[in-house]
Design a protein around this motif. Structure first.
Motif, PDB file in Angstrom:
ATOM      1  N   TYR A 240      42.098  42.877  40.405  1.00 42.05           N
ATOM      2  CA  TYR A 240      41.595  42.332  41.668  1.00 42.05           C
ATOM      3  C   TYR A 240      42.693  41.648  42.493  1.00 42.05           C
ATOM      4  O   TYR A 240      42.461  41.237  43.630  1.00 42.05           O
ATOM      5  CB  TYR A 240      40.475  41.315  41.404  1.00 42.05           C
ATOM      6  CG  TYR A 240      40.863  40.214  40.445  1.00 42.05           C
ATOM      7  CD1 TYR A 240      41.548  39.087  40.880  1.00 42.05           C
ATOM      8  CD2 TYR A 240      40.549  40.308  39.090  1.00 42.05           C
ATOM      9  CE1 TYR A 240      41.901  38.085  39.998  1.00 42.05           C
ATOM     10  CE2 TYR A 240      40.908  39.305  38.199  1.00 42.05           C
ATOM     11  CZ  TYR A 240      41.573  38.198  38.657  1.00 42.05           C
ATOM     12  OH  TYR A 240      41.937  37.211  37.786  1.00 42.05           O
TER      13      TYR A 240
ATOM     14  N   TYR B  64      36.813  44.684  44.599  1.00 43.57           N
ATOM     15  CA  TYR B  64      36.337  43.723  43.609  1.00 43.57           C
ATOM     16  C   TYR B  64      35.698  42.508  44.293  1.00 43.57           C
ATOM     17  O   TYR B  64      35.911  42.249  45.473  1.00 43.57           O
ATOM     18  CB  TYR B  64      37.488  43.283  42.700  1.00 43.57           C
ATOM     19  CG  TYR B  64      38.070  44.421  41.911  1.00 43.57           C
ATOM     20  CD1 TYR B  64      37.443  44.880  40.753  1.00 43.57           C
ATOM     21  CD2 TYR B  64      39.235  45.068  42.326  1.00 43.57           C
ATOM     22  CE1 TYR B  64      37.970  45.941  40.021  1.00 43.57           C
ATOM     23  CE2 TYR B  64      39.769  46.137  41.601  1.00 43.57           C
ATOM     24  CZ  TYR B  64      39.130  46.561  40.460  1.00 43.57           C
ATOM     25  OH  TYR B  64      39.639  47.614  39.750  1.00 43.57           O
ATOM     26  N   ASN B  65      34.942  41.758  43.496  1.00 42.55           N
ATOM     27  CA  ASN B  65      34.194  40.605  43.997  1.00 42.55           C
ATOM     28  C   ASN B  65      35.142  39.402  44.154  1.00 42.55           C
ATOM     29  O   ASN B  65      35.173  38.500  43.316  1.00 42.55           O
ATOM     30  CB  ASN B  65      33.058  40.276  43.012  1.00 42.55           C
ATOM     31  CG  ASN B  65      32.197  39.133  43.495  1.00 42.55           C
ATOM     32  OD1 ASN B  65      31.944  38.968  44.681  1.00 42.55           O
ATOM     33  ND2 ASN B  65      31.728  38.323  42.559  1.00 42.55           N
TER      34      ASN B  65
ATOM     35  N   ALA C 133      33.284  29.977  36.499  1.00 43.33           N
ATOM     36  CA  ALA C 133      32.969  31.205  35.760  1.00 43.33           C
ATOM     37  C   ALA C 133      32.604  32.282  36.783  1.00 43.33           C
ATOM     38  O   ALA C 133      31.465  32.385  37.237  1.00 43.33           O
ATOM     39  CB  ALA C 133      31.822  30.967  34.793  1.00 43.33           C
ATOM     40  N   ILE C 134      33.589  33.071  37.182  1.00 45.06           N
ATOM     41  CA  ILE C 134      33.419  34.049  38.265  1.00 45.06           C
ATOM     42  C   ILE C 134      33.439  35.465  37.696  1.00 45.06           C
ATOM     43  O   ILE C 134      34.339  35.828  36.929  1.00 45.06           O
ATOM     44  CB  ILE C 134      34.544  33.887  39.306  1.00 45.06           C
ATOM     45  CG1 ILE C 134      34.458  32.499  39.956  1.00 45.06           C
ATOM     46  CG2 ILE C 134      34.472  34.981  40.356  1.00 45.06           C
ATOM     47  CD1 ILE C 134      35.654  32.157  40.812  1.00 45.06           C
ATOM     48  N   ASP C 135      32.444  36.248  38.072  1.00 47.51           N
ATOM     49  CA  ASP C 135      32.382  37.643  37.648  1.00 47.51           C
ATOM     50  C   ASP C 135      33.016  38.500  38.741  1.00 47.51           C
ATOM     51  O   ASP C 135      32.354  38.910  39.692  1.00 47.51           O
ATOM     52  CB  ASP C 135      30.925  38.054  37.417  1.00 47.51           C
ATOM     53  CG  ASP C 135      30.799  39.495  36.926  1.00 47.51           C
ATOM     54  OD1 ASP C 135      31.855  40.127  36.660  1.00 47.51           O
ATOM     55  OD2 ASP C 135      29.659  39.994  36.824  1.00 47.51           O
ATOM     56  N   TRP C 136      34.300  38.786  38.582  1.00 54.24           N
ATOM     57  CA  TRP C 136      34.998  39.550  39.620  1.00 54.24           C
ATOM     58  C   TRP C 136      34.621  41.027  39.612  1.00 54.24           C
ATOM     59  O   TRP C 136      34.974  41.775  40.534  1.00 54.24           O
ATOM     60  CB  TRP C 136      36.514  39.401  39.467  1.00 54.24           C
ATOM     61  CG  TRP C 136      37.073  39.730  38.116  1.00 54.24           C
ATOM     62  CD1 TRP C 136      37.267  38.859  37.080  1.00 54.24           C
ATOM     63  CD2 TRP C 136      37.499  41.020  37.640  1.00 54.24           C
ATOM     64  NE1 TRP C 136      37.798  39.524  35.988  1.00 54.24           N
ATOM     65  CE2 TRP C 136      37.950  40.851  36.308  1.00 54.24           C
ATOM     66  CE3 TRP C 136      37.557  42.290  38.209  1.00 54.24           C
ATOM     67  CZ2 TRP C 136      38.442  41.904  35.543  1.00 54.24           C
ATOM     68  CZ3 TRP C 136      38.045  43.354  37.445  1.00 54.24           C
ATOM     69  CH2 TRP C 136      38.483  43.157  36.133  1.00 54.24           C
ATOM     70  N   GLN C 137      33.866  41.443  38.586  1.00 57.22           N
ATOM     71  CA  GLN C 137      33.408  42.829  38.518  1.00 57.22           C
ATOM     72  C   GLN C 137      32.016  43.015  39.104  1.00 57.22           C
ATOM     73  O   GLN C 137      31.493  44.134  39.125  1.00 57.22           O
ATOM     74  CB  GLN C 137      33.435  43.316  37.076  1.00 57.22           C
ATOM     75  CG  GLN C 137      34.843  43.422  36.488  1.00 57.22           C
ATOM     76  CD  GLN C 137      34.844  43.878  35.051  1.00 57.22           C
ATOM     77  OE1 GLN C 137      34.247  43.238  34.187  1.00 57.22           O
ATOM     78  NE2 GLN C 137      35.519  44.985  34.789  1.00 57.22           N
ATOM     79  N   ALA C 138      31.409  41.934  39.587  1.00 56.88           N
ATOM     80  CA  ALA C 138      30.109  42.037  40.246  1.00 56.88           C
ATOM     81  C   ALA C 138      30.266  42.814  41.553  1.00 56.88           C
ATOM     82  O   ALA C 138      31.384  42.969  42.066  1.00 56.88           O
ATOM     83  CB  ALA C 138      29.559  40.634  40.515  1.00 56.88           C
TER      84      ALA C 138
END
Length: 262
Positions: free
Chosen positions: A112, A166-167, A184-189
């Motif tokens: 990302y 990417y997110n 807590a970040i979901d960069w694949q969302a």
């Protein structure tokens, strides 16, 4: 001492600064022994790199924070080797960093990162963009209803639209000084499209729903009727609604839309 044309000397000097392996061509052109010239060039090379790294950190602070000081210094050096500055303005250095990161092997563990660089460069350009004049609302009132679908818009010079892979918006948001949310970040969302614009010399970055993104993106190059048709289709596909009036009021009031013509 060897005598070269000014252009040849400049190219030789630049090559010697960027790559130590190329500096030997400079030895006959400069006063002193090869060892002395090499030592002086090393000092000069270090100063150049320090200035370039400082410029890159100013433009890409989040990228620098994500990879750490040592990695970012190495990244700057590698980028400089591949894309030497073409301008005397250090604010223009780093334009191709996002594309460079996509193939930069040491950065592949952070897929990302290129999207973050693309966003930070857009933010950098927005800050440096020309100022704009707000839309004269009387212009809208004077338009005939049957001419609305043929309207074309001009956006403020700072405005840019970005559709990252990417997110990355939560990552950008988490690195703002006033952030107090979850790390807590979901960069694949699923990634949200983004708009970058300037409001009273402050650069704003905001997520967009898909219909609004499609509307603004289309209206940049086509008519209002085209943009409305594309946005309505995007809303249908994504199970959303699109309100033209609310959208126009929002982006006109924020001075993103600055001029309208038929």
């Amino acid at each position: 001492m060897s005598i070269l044309s000014l252009t040849a000397l400049q190219h030789t000097f630049t090559a010697g600064l960027r790559q130590r392996s190329a500096e030997a061509a400079l030895y006959p052109c400069l006063v002193g022994s090869a060892e002395q010239v090499s030592e002086r060039l090393a000092i000069y090379r270090g100063n150049v790199l320090a200035n370039l790294e400082s410029a890159m950190r100013n433009t890409y602070p989040i990228c620098a924070a994500l990879v750490g000081d040592e990695f970012f210094a190495g990244l700057t050096r590698a980028y400089w080797q591949a894309h030497p500055s073409q301008s005397g303005d250090l604010g223009e250095f780093g334009e191709q960093l996002a594309a460079f990161l996509e193939t930069f092997t040491p950065a592949q563990d952070l897929p990302y990162l290129a999207d973050i660089a693309r966003l930070e460069w857009a933010q950098h350009l927005a800050y440096r963009a020309a100022d704009h004049t707000p839309l004269d609302l009387t212009q809208l009132a004077s338009l005939a209803p049957d001419s609305l679908t043929a309207l074309r818009a001009r956006f403020q010079p700072a405005c840019q639209l970005l559709a990252p892979t990417y997110n990355i918006y939560p990552i950008w948001e988490a690195h703002q000084p006033d952030y107090t949310g979850d790390w807590a970040i979901d960069w694949q969302a699923p990634a949200e499209p983004l708009i970058i614009y300037r409001e009273n010399w402050v650069v704003r970055i905001a997520p967009l729903d898909r219909p609004s993104f499609v509307f603004l993106q289309t209206w940049q190059h086509h008519t209002l009727g085209d943009a409305l048709a594309q946005a309505t289709a995007a809303a249908s596909i994504n199970g959303l609604t699109f309100d033209l009036n609310d959208t126009l009021i929002k982006w006109v009031s924020l001075e993103v839309i600055t001029h309208i013509t038929t």
